[in-house]
Design a protein around this motif. Structure first.
Motif, PDB file in Angstrom:
ATOM      1  N   ALA A   1       0.583  -1.584  -0.153  1.00 46.91           N
ATOM      2  CA  ALA A   1       0.060   0.022  -0.349  1.00 46.91           C
ATOM      3  C   ALA A   1       1.145   1.633  -0.201  1.00 46.91           C
ATOM      4  O   ALA A   1       0.498   2.287   0.192  1.00 46.91           O
TER       5      ALA A   1
ATOM      6  N   LYS B   1      -5.621   2.567  -5.656  1.00 47.51           N
ATOM      7  CA  LYS B   1      -7.295   3.322  -6.746  1.00 47.51           C
ATOM      8  C   LYS B   1      -6.987   4.100  -7.342  1.00 47.51           C
ATOM      9  O   LYS B   1      -7.564   4.259  -8.463  1.00 47.51           O
TER      10      LYS B   1
ATOM     11  N   SER C   1      -3.333   4.569  -1.812  1.00 50.86           N
ATOM     12  CA  SER C   1      -3.559   2.531  -1.948  1.00 50.86           C
ATOM     13  C   SER C   1      -4.246   2.851  -0.477  1.00 50.86           C
ATOM     14  O   SER C   1      -4.070   3.695   0.677  1.00 50.86           O
ATOM     15  N   VAL C   2      -4.866   0.864   0.054  1.00 52.18           N
ATOM     16  CA  VAL C   2      -5.574   1.148   0.680  1.00 52.18           C
ATOM     17  C   VAL C   2      -3.537   0.613   1.621  1.00 52.18           C
ATOM     18  O   VAL C   2      -3.988  -0.632   1.199  1.00 52.18           O
TER      19      VAL C   2
ATOM     20  N   ASN D   1      -6.080  -3.177  -4.047  1.00 49.50           N
ATOM     21  CA  ASN D   1      -6.222  -2.028  -3.727  1.00 49.50           C
ATOM     22  C   ASN D   1      -5.735  -0.946  -3.847  1.00 49.50           C
ATOM     23  O   ASN D   1      -5.627  -0.006  -3.273  1.00 49.50           O
TER      24      ASN D   1
ATOM     25  N   ASN E   1     -12.934  -2.828  -6.924  1.00 47.06           N
ATOM     26  CA  ASN E   1     -12.123  -2.370  -6.934  1.00 47.06           C
ATOM     27  C   ASN E   1     -10.845  -2.144  -7.743  1.00 47.06           C
ATOM     28  O   ASN E   1     -10.532  -0.911  -8.620  1.00 47.06           O
TER      29      ASN E   1
ATOM     30  N   GLN F   1     -12.495  -7.451  -5.155  1.00 48.79           N
ATOM     31  CA  GLN F   1     -11.475  -6.861  -6.144  1.00 48.79           C
ATOM     32  C   GLN F   1     -11.433  -6.476  -7.690  1.00 48.79           C
ATOM     33  O   GLN F   1     -10.709  -5.617  -8.368  1.00 48.79           O
TER      34      GLN F   1
ATOM     35  N   GLU G   1      -4.570  -9.078  -3.909  1.00 52.36           N
ATOM     36  CA  GLU G   1      -5.052  -8.795  -3.283  1.00 52.36           C
ATOM     37  C   GLU G   1      -4.306  -7.469  -2.987  1.00 52.36           C
ATOM     38  O   GLU G   1      -5.004  -6.185  -2.879  1.00 52.36           O
TER      39      GLU G   1
ATOM     40  N   PRO H   1      -8.817  -1.012   7.688  1.00 55.96           N
ATOM     41  CA  PRO H   1      -8.078  -0.486   6.142  1.00 55.96           C
ATOM     42  C   PRO H   1      -7.789   1.247   6.466  1.00 55.96           C
ATOM     43  O   PRO H   1      -8.522   1.969   6.920  1.00 55.96           O
TER      44      PRO H   1
ATOM     45  N   SER I   1      -5.796  -4.349   4.244  1.00 55.50           N
ATOM     46  CA  SER I   1      -6.467  -4.400   3.791  1.00 55.50           C
ATOM     47  C   SER I   1      -7.782  -6.218   4.088  1.00 55.50           C
ATOM     48  O   SER I   1      -7.384  -5.921   5.449  1.00 55.50           O
TER      49      SER I   1
END
Length: 966
Positions: free
Chosen positions: A776, A841, A956-957, A839, A911, A908, A835, A949, A960
């Protein structure tokens, strides 16, 4: 003189016959002008007649026409009335001449004609007489000889009468005296014979008793019959009448004694004694009645003997005056006496059957009457014996079935119940050999009892496995290479060898229609003493045993548990070869299954499951009719072990692993929960100690060695179960075989189990939260291409390296299934990367390039250190990264495909759409709406968050939901 006159009359008649038998048979002599006087004087007046005839002829010829007629024509012209003795020729001629009045000329002509006819006829008669003159002379000579012989006979008769008259006068007195003496002698002789016969009648009783003592029944019957016949001739004497009554009583007593000896034949057949009995009954004309009585004795012996046997095993304190019924006696038996009592009953039944069988064989070999007619008594006896076989066997069958139904068979132990099955199967074969009946009632009864017993026993076996699970150390058992090392599989070792080849198995199953038709009892058991390898093995029980020995002897010894239940039957249906010595067993194991270097990884629980399977197979061999249920229970045992391993080792992962269950694995686990667990009192077991110690210890890789032993033991168990496939197909009917085939076709059963089990370890080796947090922090929206991979990739690689080092240490203890373990690691790592990538963005083309660089660095390191390739996992990440490069239409099609797939989670994909369509709100909304219509949440089945999160500066996260990692 009277005789001479008679002779002359006879001579005259014969002479007249000669005259009528003239040469010309057609000529008839009229009565006119012919008499006895003419016959006598014809010779003397012949010349005068000739002169007169000549004169008349001349006169007549002068008056007739010149036409002359022959003698034959003249004779034929004589009218018929002259030949008829009842006619009156004179009156006839007068009427003819005077019919038209007096005509002299007609009269003259008629007279001349009559004279001519008379002359011709006289001439013809004289000629015939002259022709028969010699015959007449001969006949007169014969008459004279006859007269002379008659005179001589008359003289002889007169002389004989004179002699007889003399003898009668002089010999009458002497003859009468002789006749009187002879008559007196005959009377005395008759009196003496009567006295001797009476004396013999008085001594008959003693002689009969001596003959009966020597078992010479036929001679005794013959003597009695002879005396009875003799007594009928002297019934006028009072003493003989009393003796006759005594003989009748002796006859009745002897018949009673014969019936007693005949009854002894039921439990102890003696060929010589039986032959004498039949001969005696034949003389008494009671052979058919004796045969009826013999059958009554057999039926009575069955009913009386079973009660006597049961009373011998009943409670000694029971009231002797009370006489309980047979069913009550069976119900009152204690469990420990059921098997001995059943064997004693079978021995008693064997004695009766063997005796009856010998009676049948005796009548087949000997004919009492030696007649082949349809109404011969021998034919009746043969038919009676044939019908009696079925009746005797059905009565025995009824008693045995009542015993099996009334006794508490379900309370027996497994070894005892197997002995009961062996005894019943042996009894069934005795019946098949005795009367050719399949004993369906016995099989049905035993099927019901077996189903009840097996239902209870199956639950006990599962609870026994639970005890093993509760005390399992999950360590490898040494020196186990094959399932046939277990004593429970000893009896099927040769069978498995025959059915090792699929071709052989299919051929065997196709050639055995009785098994294919689900014959409930095609296989029969024989005690080990039958000698499967003996030359007597191919003969029936009735040729190998007698009343003194039986197939049920030694039924309580310990060797019965290890007996070759199918010995002596070497056909395809029995699937049996006789066992060999211990040295031959070791040699066979070494040749057939190699050495101990190929030993299997099993634990105590798996070993116990296989032993239980071996015991189930023994019941399958003995009871084909419930073999589908037994095989289904075997499959339940395997499924229960898999379920237990899953419950112990497959539910402690830090992430949700439900998505790793295949539909077939999920189905079998669910089946155990529904069908097995409700019947177990010991479930659920307490595995907290194991879970808190070994499974939570990172130094042992969270109990990886125990997990490997648990999973690989299941794999070894399934592998050994596959060895039984063709044999089980042979035992199952055709309709049930697809179920077993479908079960074994699931080759990834243990592999599917290993995924969640090993994931519980691999998901802990990698610090998922830390890796996700580091991912992230990476800046994915860079505007240039970076040639250095990210730091989280190095951390991930170090975790992989540490895991590999730990595996090397564990491999020193147990064999490590590298492929499954590393595949689990690749699964966790790749899903972790996806994963983390999902995450993001905001991501640029340079960020996608960095993702590919990080992933390539990780995969190359993973494949290098594990020495394996992971094309499936590589494709899983590559496709997800490359979706950023799809055209809008292509991306929309890919999203449409994911609606029916289960590779990526809803989160998933959501996102991913948010990231790719960040600048196209309409497309983003359309794709998100497409997802909302029903994409399955295939990968992530749990939504429990493990971290909260948080957004970082890169969009980004930071943390998660770890449930989406796997």
């Amino acid at each position: 003189m009277q005789n001479s006159k008679a002779k002359m009359d006879e001579f005259k008649s014969k002479f007249l016959d000669i005259l009528h038998k003239q040469t010309n048979r057609q000529m008839k002599i009229p009565a006119m002008g012919f008499s006895d006087y003419f016959i006598q004087t014809v010779t003397t007046d012949a010349s005068a007649s000739q002169e007169t005839d000549a004169t008349d002829a001349a006169a007549t010829s002068s008056s007739e026409t010149n036409a002359q007629k022959s003698d034959q024509e003249i004779l034929e012209s004589i009218e018929q009335c002259y030949y008829n003795p009842d006619s009156n020729p004179q009156l006839y001629e007068l009427k003819k001449v005077l019919n038209d009045g007096i005509d002299n000329e007609l009269i003259e002509v008629t007279i001349a004609q009559l004279r001519t006819q008379q002359k011709v006829l006289t001439k013809q008669v004289l000629q015939n007489i002259l022709e028969q003159r010699n015959a007449c002379s001969s006949e007169f000579a014969a008459i004279n000889d006859t007269q002379k012989k008659l005179e001589e006979s008359l003289w002889t008769c007169q002389k004989a009468r004179s002699y007889l008259n003399f003898a009668r006068t002089n010999l009458t007195t002497t003859s009468l005296e002789i006749l009187a003496s002879y008559r007196k002698r005959e009377v005395l002789k008759e009196v003496l014979d009567t006295l001797v016969a009476i004396k013999r009648l008085r001594t008959t009783d003693v002689e009969v008793q001596k003959l009966l003592a020597d078992h010479n029944y036929s001679a005794a019957i013959a003597l009695l019959l002879q005396c009875k016949s003799s007594a009928e001739a002297y019934m006028q004497f009072n003493c003989v009448q009393s003796l006759s009554k005594k003989l009748q009583e002796t006859m009745l007593l002897m018949e009673f004694q014969l019936d007693t000896v005949l009854n002894e034949m039921v439990l102890g057949f003696d060929g010589r004694k039986y032959a004498k009995l039949q001969e005696a009954y034949k003389l008494a004309n009671k052979s058919l009645m004796a045969m009826d009585q013999l059958h009554i004795n057999y039926i009575s012996a069955i009913h009386s003997s079973v009660n006597a046997v049961l009373r011998g095993y009943s409670d000694p304190g029971q009231d002797d005056q009370a006489k309980p019924l047979y069913e009550q006696l069976c119900e009152q038996l204690s469990v420990d006496k059921l098997l001995p009592c059943l064997i004693s009953l079978c021995k008693t039944f064997w004695t009766i059957l063997a005796s009856y069988y010998q009676v049948v064989m005796w009548h087949n070999n000997y004919k009492l009457y030696g007649q082949e007619e349809e109404d011969s008594p021998d034919i009746y006896i043969q038919q009676k014996l044939k019908k009696g076989q079925s009746r005797v066997w059905n009565d025995i069958l009824t008693k045995v079935c009542l015993f099996l139904q009334s006794a508490k068979l379900t309370a027996l132990k497994y070894d005892q119940f197997i002995q009961v099955l062996s005894v019943v199967q042996r009894l069934k074969k005795v019946g098949l050999e005795f009367c050719g009946e399949q004993s369906e009632k016995l099989i049905e009864t035993m099927q019901q009892q077996s189903e009840e017993f097996f239902r209870r026993y199956h639950i006990c076996c599962i609870e026994e496995i639970c005890l093993f699970l509760d005390n399992e150390s999950w360590t490898q058992v040494d020196s186990f290479a094959h399932i046939l090392q277990l004593p429970e599989f000893r009896s099927v070792r040769h069978t498995l060898r025959r059915h090792k080849s699929p071709t052989t198995a299919l051929l065997a199953s196709s050639n055995n229609s009785p098994i294919s038709n689900n014959n409930c009892d095609e296989l029969v058991s024989v005690h080990s003493q039958d000698g499967g390898s003996s030359i007597y093995g191919s003969y029936g029980y009735f040729l190998r045993f007698s009343e003194k020995s039986s197939p049920f002897d030694g039924g309580l010894d310990a060797a019965m548990l290890e007996e070759d239940i199918l010995s002596g039957i070497v056909d395809e249906a029995s699937c049996y070869f006789s066992e060999e010595s211990d040295d031959e067993q070791k040699s066979l194991q070494s040749k057939e299954f190699d050495d101990a270097s190929n030993q299997l990884l099993v634990n105590n629980t798996a070993l116990n499951v296989m032993r239980v399977i071996g015991r189930y197979l023994q019941m399958c061999k003995l009871l084909h009719c419930i073999s589908p249920k037994i095989v289904a229970c075997i499959l339940e045992l395997i499924d229960f072990y898999v379920y237990a391993v899953h419950e112990i080792f497959g539910k402690d992962a830090p992430v949700a692993t439900d998505n790793m269950h295949s539909p077939r694995l999920e189905q079998r686990l669910r089946s155990v929960e529904v069908n097995v667990l409700p019947q177990i009192k010991l479930w659920p077991l307490n595995f907290s100690s194991l879970a808190n110690n070994e499974l939570a210890n990172p130094d042992t890789l969270y109990g990886l060695s125990q997990r490997i032993v648990a999973v690989e033991a299941g794999r070894s168990m399934l592998q050994q179960f596959n060895v039984l496939q063709h044999y089980l197909n042979h035992l199952l009917p055709l309709a049930e075989r697809p179920i077993l085939a479908s079960y074994l076709d699931y080759s990834d059963y243990i592999a599917d189990l290993a995924k969640p089990v090993y994931t519980c370890v691999t998901s802990r080796v990698i610090d998922l939260s830390s890796i996700l947090a580091q991912m992230a922090k990476v800046k994915w929206d860079v505007n240039h291409v970076i040639h250095q991979h990210s730091n989280y990739s190095d951390v991930l690689n170090r975790n992989i390296q540490s895991f590999a080092m730990c595996l090397e240490e564990i491999a020193k203890e147990v064999p490590v299934p590298s492929k499954q373990v590393w595949n689990s690691m690749a699964h966790v790592a790749t899903h972790l990367l996806v994963e983390g990538f999902s995450n993001v963005k905001k991501c640029s083309a340079g960020g996608r390039a960095l993702m590919q660089l990080d992933f390539a660095n990780f995969m190359s390191f993973l494949e290098l250190i594990s020495n394996q390739k992971y094309p499936q996992h590589r494709s899983y990440v590559d496709v997800f990264i490359k979706t950023y490069y799809f055209a809008p239409e292509q991306f929309e099609q890919w999203i449409e495909q994911q609606r029916t797939g289960d590779e990526y989670s809803l989160k998933q994909l959501n996102n991913l759409i948010q990231c790719i369509c960040v600048s196209d709100k309409r497309t983003r909304q359309r794709l998100l709406q497409l997802l909302d219509t029903g994409i399955p949440n295939g990968i992530a089945m749990s939504t429990t968050p493990t971290t909260t999160p948080q957004k970082n500066s890169h969009g980004s996260v930071a943390g998660s939901n770890l449930s989406s990692v796997i």
